[in-house]
Design an enzyme around this catalytic site. Structure first.
Site, mmCIF file in Angstrom:
data_model
loop_
_atom_site.group_PDB
_atom_site.id
_atom_site.type_symbol
_atom_site.label_atom_id
_atom_site.label_comp_id
_atom_site.label_asym_id
_atom_site.label_seq_id
_atom_site.Cartn_x
_atom_site.Cartn_y
_atom_site.Cartn_z
ATOM 1 N N HIS A 104 0.812 -1.222 0.000
ATOM 2 C CA HIS A 104 0.000 0.000 0.000
ATOM 3 C C HIS A 104 0.846 1.273 0.000
ATOM 4 O O HIS A 104 1.902 1.349 0.612
ATOM 5 C CB HIS A 104 -0.925 0.008 1.220
ATOM 6 C CG HIS A 104 -0.197 -0.065 2.527
ATOM 7 N ND1 HIS A 104 0.234 1.046 3.207
ATOM 8 C CD2 HIS A 104 0.180 -1.119 3.286
ATOM 9 C CE1 HIS A 104 0.842 0.692 4.331
ATOM 10 N NE2 HIS A 104 0.824 -0.629 4.392
ATOM 11 N N ASP A 105 0.388 2.254 -0.743
ATOM 12 C CA ASP A 105 0.943 3.611 -0.757
ATOM 13 C C ASP A 105 2.345 3.693 -1.357
ATOM 14 O O ASP A 105 3.049 4.684 -1.145
ATOM 15 C CB ASP A 105 0.938 4.215 0.659
ATOM 16 C CG ASP A 105 -0.447 4.201 1.276
ATOM 17 O OD1 ASP A 105 -1.327 4.892 0.746
ATOM 18 O OD2 ASP A 105 -0.663 3.482 2.271
ATOM 19 N N GLY A 116 5.067 -0.958 2.835
ATOM 20 C CA GLY A 116 4.261 0.212 2.554
ATOM 21 C C GLY A 116 5.073 1.480 2.411
ATOM 22 O O GLY A 116 6.140 1.628 2.996
#
Length: 265
Positions: free
Chosen positions: A124-125, A142
């Site tokens: 994520h991200d 992340g």
């Protein structure tokens, strides 16, 4: 469906999904309602695309890839975050790419013309640039940033929030806990800086004078006397913005609070 688009009889494509022209959705693929597939995208077979995910034109996704499913983050609570994958990528078997989270800007982005080999994980991200190559089982935690033209060897892993500068090369089975400056060569089970990626620089047509300047700045910043902050400040006055040497200085000054991979003493 748009002109030339083919969906196999065993695939499950939500009627709300948006498919461009000449898209091929192979056997046993699953495509969710908030997915957008650009022109010429091909899902080979057994590919699952979910969430608010877009895949750019000409990208090919191989069997058992999972794109856009909920991130592996306990702080994620179903917010409508996005995964944006660029054009002309090759996403091989068992690759996983997760969308962003509220705590990281709500977006994971992957650029154009990349090769993501078997088992790559992009969490994520993360922000991944153009023309990136990740060999088998590379793992990004992340919030990792990977700039353009980076090559990463197989089984390497990256700590959350790490940045990898443009043109860097990471040796296989490296554990990267600190930022990697542009054009660097990094390797090791606790990764260390092992010089510059001269082969990559030459392949991209960087002039010999610029490579020479890059070598001098590298030596001053990483092998000179005084503290890193002092060496960095001295080097900053010697380079022009936008040159390869300038990119290293700008990269390091952009987030001085981070640790950097450095040569093994």
């Amino acid at each position: 469906m748009a002109s030339g688009t083919q969906v196999h009889a065993t695939a499950v494509v939500d009627p709300a999904a948006r498919l461009g022209q000449d898209v091929i959705v192979g056997p046993l693929c699953v495509v969710g309602p908030d997915v957008e597939l650009g022109d010429g995208v091909e899902l080979k077979s057994h590919v699952a695309v979910a969430g608010h995910t877009s895949i750019g034109a000409g990208t090919v996704v191989f069997p058992f890839a999972s794109l856009g499913h909920a991130p592996q983050d306990l702080k994620y609570h179903g917010e409508p975050s996005r995964l944006e994958i660029g054009a002309r990528n090759r996403i091989r078997e068992h690759v996983t790419m997760n969308p962003g989270t509220e705590g990281g800007g709500m977006l994971t982005r992957v650029g154009d013309d990349g090769l993501y080999m078997v088992g790559v994980h992009i969490a994520h991200d993360c922000m991944v640039g153009n023309r990136v190559i990740m060999a088998n089982n590379v793992t990004l935690a992340g919030h990792v940033v990977v700039e353009d033209n980076v090559v990463i060897g197989g089984l390497s892993a990256f700590h959350q929030f790490v940045r990898i500068g443009a043109g860097a090369m990471i040796g296989g089975m490296s554990a990267v806990e600190s930022d990697v400056v542009p054009f660097a060569l990094v390797k090791g089970d606790r990764a260390f800086l092992d010089g510059l990626n001269y082969v990559g620089l030459q392949r991209r047509g960087v002039e010999k004078a610029q490579i020479h300047e890059l070598r001098e700045i590298y030596r001053q910043v990483f092998e000179g006397e005084g503290t890193l902050k002092e060496r960095l400040a001295a080097a900053a006055g010697k380079v022009q913005s936008g040159t390869p040497a300038g990119q290293i200085i700008e990269f390091m000054l952009a987030r001085e609070s981070r640790a950097f991979c450095q040569p093994r003493r």
